[in-house]
Motif scaffolding. Sequence first.
Motif, PDB file in Angstrom:
ATOM      1  N   TYR A  42      10.903  13.843   3.212  1.00  0.00           N
ATOM      2  CA  TYR A  42       9.693  13.141   3.647  1.00  0.00           C
ATOM      3  C   TYR A  42      10.022  11.857   4.406  1.00  0.00           C
ATOM      4  O   TYR A  42       9.136  11.193   4.913  1.00  0.00           O
ATOM      5  CB  TYR A  42       8.790  12.821   2.451  1.00  0.00           C
ATOM      6  N   GLU A  43      11.298  11.513   4.438  1.00  0.00           N
ATOM      7  CA  GLU A  43      11.689  10.280   5.133  1.00  0.00           C
ATOM      8  C   GLU A  43      11.591  10.485   6.642  1.00  0.00           C
ATOM      9  O   GLU A  43      12.172  11.404   7.195  1.00  0.00           O
ATOM     10  CB  GLU A  43      13.126   9.910   4.756  1.00  0.00           C
ATOM     11  N   VAL A  44      10.845   9.608   7.309  1.00  0.00           N
ATOM     12  CA  VAL A  44      10.618   9.723   8.741  1.00  0.00           C
ATOM     13  C   VAL A  44      11.398   8.671   9.518  1.00  0.00           C
ATOM     14  O   VAL A  44      11.901   8.910  10.598  1.00  0.00           O
ATOM     15  CB  VAL A  44       9.092   9.611   9.021  1.00  0.00           C
ATOM     16  N   MET A  45      11.477   7.468   8.938  1.00  0.00           N
ATOM     17  CA  MET A  45      12.290   6.415   9.558  1.00  0.00           C
ATOM     18  C   MET A  45      13.108   5.737   8.474  1.00  0.00           C
ATOM     19  O   MET A  45      12.665   5.646   7.323  1.00  0.00           O
ATOM     20  CB  MET A  45      11.408   5.320  10.168  1.00  0.00           C
ATOM     21  N   LYS A  46      14.278   5.284   8.877  1.00  0.00           N
ATOM     22  CA  LYS A  46      15.042   4.469   7.939  1.00  0.00           C
ATOM     23  C   LYS A  46      15.538   3.202   8.607  1.00  0.00           C
ATOM     24  O   LYS A  46      15.612   3.107   9.834  1.00  0.00           O
ATOM     25  CB  LYS A  46      16.168   5.259   7.300  1.00  0.00           C
ATOM     26  N   THR A  47      15.844   2.226   7.761  1.00  0.00           N
ATOM     27  CA  THR A  47      16.219   0.894   8.236  1.00  0.00           C
ATOM     28  C   THR A  47      17.360   0.401   7.377  1.00  0.00           C
ATOM     29  O   THR A  47      17.433   0.731   6.185  1.00  0.00           O
ATOM     30  CB  THR A  47      14.991  -0.042   8.126  1.00  0.00           C
ATOM     31  N   PHE A  48      18.250  -0.388   7.989  1.00  0.00           N
ATOM     32  CA  PHE A  48      19.375  -0.932   7.229  1.00  0.00           C
ATOM     33  C   PHE A  48      19.167  -2.408   6.917  1.00  0.00           C
ATOM     34  O   PHE A  48      18.877  -3.203   7.811  1.00  0.00           O
ATOM     35  CB  PHE A  48      20.676  -0.762   8.022  1.00  0.00           C
ATOM     36  N   TYR A  49      19.274  -2.743   5.647  1.00  0.00           N
ATOM     37  CA  TYR A  49      19.301  -4.154   5.251  1.00  0.00           C
ATOM     38  C   TYR A  49      20.163  -4.259   3.991  1.00  0.00           C
ATOM     39  O   TYR A  49      19.673  -4.167   2.873  1.00  0.00           O
ATOM     40  CB  TYR A  49      17.888  -4.692   4.990  1.00  0.00           C
ATOM     41  N   GLY A  50      21.454  -4.362   4.176  1.00  0.00           N
ATOM     42  CA  GLY A  50      22.368  -4.337   3.028  1.00  0.00           C
ATOM     43  C   GLY A  50      22.590  -2.919   2.539  1.00  0.00           C
ATOM     44  O   GLY A  50      23.672  -2.551   2.113  1.00  0.00           O
ATOM     45  N   CYS A  51      21.524  -2.133   2.581  1.00  0.00           N
ATOM     46  CA  CYS A  51      21.623  -0.696   2.290  1.00  0.00           C
ATOM     47  C   CYS A  51      20.592  -0.017   3.179  1.00  0.00           C
ATOM     48  O   CYS A  51      19.734  -0.683   3.748  1.00  0.00           O
ATOM     49  CB  CYS A  51      21.310  -0.435   0.815  1.00  0.00           C
TER      50      CYS A  51
ATOM     51  N   GLY B  53       0.836  -1.208   0.000  1.00  0.00           N
ATOM     52  CA  GLY B  53       0.000   0.000   0.000  1.00  0.00           C
ATOM     53  C   GLY B  53       0.867   1.252   0.000  1.00  0.00           C
ATOM     54  O   GLY B  53       0.559   2.259  -0.647  1.00  0.00           O
ATOM     55  N   MET B  54       1.967   1.199   0.744  1.00  0.00           N
ATOM     56  CA  MET B  54       2.926   2.307   0.766  1.00  0.00           C
ATOM     57  C   MET B  54       3.610   2.436  -0.586  1.00  0.00           C
ATOM     58  O   MET B  54       3.734   3.533  -1.128  1.00  0.00           O
ATOM     59  CB  MET B  54       3.975   2.045   1.849  1.00  0.00           C
ATOM     60  N   GLN B  55       4.028   1.299  -1.127  1.00  0.00           N
ATOM     61  CA  GLN B  55       4.773   1.335  -2.393  1.00  0.00           C
ATOM     62  C   GLN B  55       3.920   1.917  -3.526  1.00  0.00           C
ATOM     63  O   GLN B  55       4.431   2.632  -4.387  1.00  0.00           O
ATOM     64  CB  GLN B  55       5.258  -0.074  -2.751  1.00  0.00           C
TER      65      GLN B  55
ATOM     66  N   CYS C 202       9.678   4.448   6.632  1.00  0.00           N
ATOM     67  CA  CYS C 202       8.439   5.191   6.912  1.00  0.00           C
ATOM     68  C   CYS C 202       8.578   6.585   6.307  1.00  0.00           C
ATOM     69  O   CYS C 202       9.634   7.204   6.435  1.00  0.00           O
ATOM     70  CB  CYS C 202       8.214   5.292   8.420  1.00  0.00           C
ATOM     71  N   PHE C 203       7.546   7.040   5.606  1.00  0.00           N
ATOM     72  CA  PHE C 203       7.580   8.423   5.128  1.00  0.00           C
ATOM     73  C   PHE C 203       6.293   9.141   5.501  1.00  0.00           C
ATOM     74  O   PHE C 203       5.267   8.502   5.776  1.00  0.00           O
ATOM     75  CB  PHE C 203       7.839   8.515   3.611  1.00  0.00           C
ATOM     76  N   GLN C 204       6.369  10.442   5.542  1.00  0.00           N
ATOM     77  CA  GLN C 204       5.163  11.227   5.744  1.00  0.00           C
ATOM     78  C   GLN C 204       5.280  12.529   4.972  1.00  0.00           C
ATOM     79  O   GLN C 204       6.277  13.247   5.072  1.00  0.00           O
ATOM     80  CB  GLN C 204       4.929  11.523   7.229  1.00  0.00           C
ATOM     81  N   LYS C 205       4.256  12.785   4.172  1.00  0.00           N
ATOM     82  CA  LYS C 205       4.168  14.058   3.461  1.00  0.00           C
ATOM     83  C   LYS C 205       2.792  14.587   3.798  1.00  0.00           C
ATOM     84  O   LYS C 205       1.792  14.115   3.278  1.00  0.00           O
ATOM     85  CB  LYS C 205       4.311  13.811   1.955  1.00  0.00           C
ATOM     86  N   LYS C 206       2.750  15.514   4.710  1.00  0.00           N
ATOM     87  CA  LYS C 206       1.477  16.034   5.236  1.00  0.00           C
ATOM     88  C   LYS C 206       0.544  14.893   5.654  1.00  0.00           C
ATOM     89  O   LYS C 206       0.891  14.111   6.516  1.00  0.00           O
ATOM     90  CB  LYS C 206       0.834  16.980   4.223  1.00  0.00           C
ATOM     91  N   ASN C 207      -0.619  14.782   4.981  1.00  0.00           N
ATOM     92  CA  ASN C 207      -1.597  13.763   5.388  1.00  0.00           C
ATOM     93  C   ASN C 207      -1.288  12.368   4.850  1.00  0.00           C
ATOM     94  O   ASN C 207      -1.977  11.406   5.166  1.00  0.00           O
ATOM     95  CB  ASN C 207      -2.995  14.179   4.937  1.00  0.00           C
ATOM     96  N   ILE C 208      -0.258  12.278   3.998  1.00  0.00           N
ATOM     97  CA  ILE C 208       0.042  10.992   3.359  1.00  0.00           C
ATOM     98  C   ILE C 208       1.234  10.339   4.053  1.00  0.00           C
ATOM     99  O   ILE C 208       2.324  10.903   4.090  1.00  0.00           O
ATOM    100  CB  ILE C 208       0.384  11.194   1.865  1.00  0.00           C
ATOM    101  N   SER C 209       1.001   9.160   4.601  1.00  0.00           N
ATOM    102  CA  SER C 209       2.122   8.474   5.237  1.00  0.00           C
ATOM    103  C   SER C 209       2.140   7.014   4.817  1.00  0.00           C
ATOM    104  O   SER C 209       1.134   6.457   4.378  1.00  0.00           O
ATOM    105  CB  SER C 209       2.043   8.598   6.760  1.00  0.00           C
ATOM    106  N   GLY C 210       3.305   6.429   4.960  1.00  0.00           N
ATOM    107  CA  GLY C 210       3.436   5.026   4.570  1.00  0.00           C
ATOM    108  C   GLY C 210       4.512   4.345   5.383  1.00  0.00           C
ATOM    109  O   GLY C 210       5.489   4.971   5.796  1.00  0.00           O
ATOM    110  N   VAL C 211       4.285   3.065   5.644  1.00  0.00           N
ATOM    111  CA  VAL C 211       5.293   2.267   6.341  1.00  0.00           C
ATOM    112  C   VAL C 211       5.568   1.009   5.528  1.00  0.00           C
ATOM    113  O   VAL C 211       4.647   0.408   4.978  1.00  0.00           O
ATOM    114  CB  VAL C 211       4.856   1.883   7.781  1.00  0.00           C
TER     115      VAL C 211
END
Lengths: 203, 257
Positions: free
Chosen positions: A157-166, A82-84, A171-180
């Motif tokens: 817009y990047e709110v969280m980042k995670t490491f997996y090889g890179c 859904g985020m993608q 998680c991102f958020q742009k005003k009312n639009i967010s995704g995990v």
Amino acid sequence: MIVIIDLDLGNLYSIQNMLKKIGFGSIISNKLEDINNASKLILPGIGAFDTGMKNLKKYNLINILENQVIRKKKPILGICLGMQMMLERSEEGIEPGLGWIKGEVIKFKKDKTFRVPHMGWNTVKIKEKVTLTNKMKNGFKFYFVHSYFPKLKQNNYEVMKTFYGCEFTSCFQKKNISGVQFHPEKSHKYGIKLLTNFAQLND
Amino acid sequence: MIRKRIIPTLLLKKDLLVKTINFKNDIYIGDPLNTIKIFNDLEVDELIILDISIDYKKKIEINYDYLRLIASECFMPLSYGGGISNIVDAERIFRLGFEKIIINSHGLLNKNLINELVKKFGSQAIIISIDVKKTIFGKYKIYIHGGQKKINIPLFDWIKEIENIGVGEVFITNIDKEGTWSGFDFELIKQISDILSVPIIAHGGCGSIDDIKKVFDYSNASAAAVGSMFVFQKKEMGVLINFLTTNEVERIFRIIS
């Protein structure tokens, strides 16, 4: 009422179950009037990018969602696929994405250490303090299952980042639009925190 | 950095929780829902549920109503295997709140099924389970229908084939190890995880924390599936639903990484 958008792509009851546990009512639906009346929207999804986009079209949801999300600024949370789908395109398919967030979805490189799919518990780094990350800390664990990850054009817009090889945007958020990229509904108390933050947005 | 997973693996017979030895002699453990609530409170990494009462002729149907109850108690990733033979079965399981389905016999009998499942639901949602026994000549033979029928597809051909189809994970069990507390088949797990680039879930025989440590240390397995050790106090002792303590988990992972 939170509406969990039904795209025939699994994983819907687990979101509803967790919302119920934290005291928020929700319905699973793809009907115009439910989406129009919703206080907030959740766009879930597991599966292939093209299947997701085709199902959005099949239920005539693209215009309806654009009206609610882009014009009416209704809060929406994309989970995993859904985020993608909120991005412009994906290496996984040929269908265009919703394009609400500039950027594309790309595949992890094959690697013996960092096996694809990226599957399991991983930690997040909180990059931006926003309502969605309220009372959350670096090192919070979430459950991930994905082979592709979002690459945003605008890093702010990047709110969280995670490491997996890179390092990638989890998680991102742009005003009312967010995704995990992870599955809060499957992430014990950490997921409960995130969904609580989302459910309380604008309240 | 991602941590390898330790997954309690529960066997159902309809709405009863059981545990087998070498796929036979099942012992009644208790009520699955209670057990799952305990695992939920213990914040386990993930759960695998296998219904072993459904035979390949599907005289017993998949117990959707009960699976719905299970899923509603789980705030962790959940996989289901047992009797899934077509897209409709798979879709129903996903809709209940399961993330992944496990395919064994029906995948070997109908390779196109795996292809279709991967296309429709994505690689990450499809686990292929393979049950094997080692012959006296040291070769592995694949068994289907809950270990009852040997088939003549060479193990390493099959794992290559499913990797090419694009499955998300491979769940590998040595039937002769299952329920014995004698340790995983470390060689088998190593061989397979060296060849494949998809995540491998090692299953069958785990009897101690050292076994979990060893399987992660010795092979490239991504997860250890554990049955007996998390439902019994000790070998041949009473039922006790348990999981590793935080200290035990740290001990396993500090030494590997």
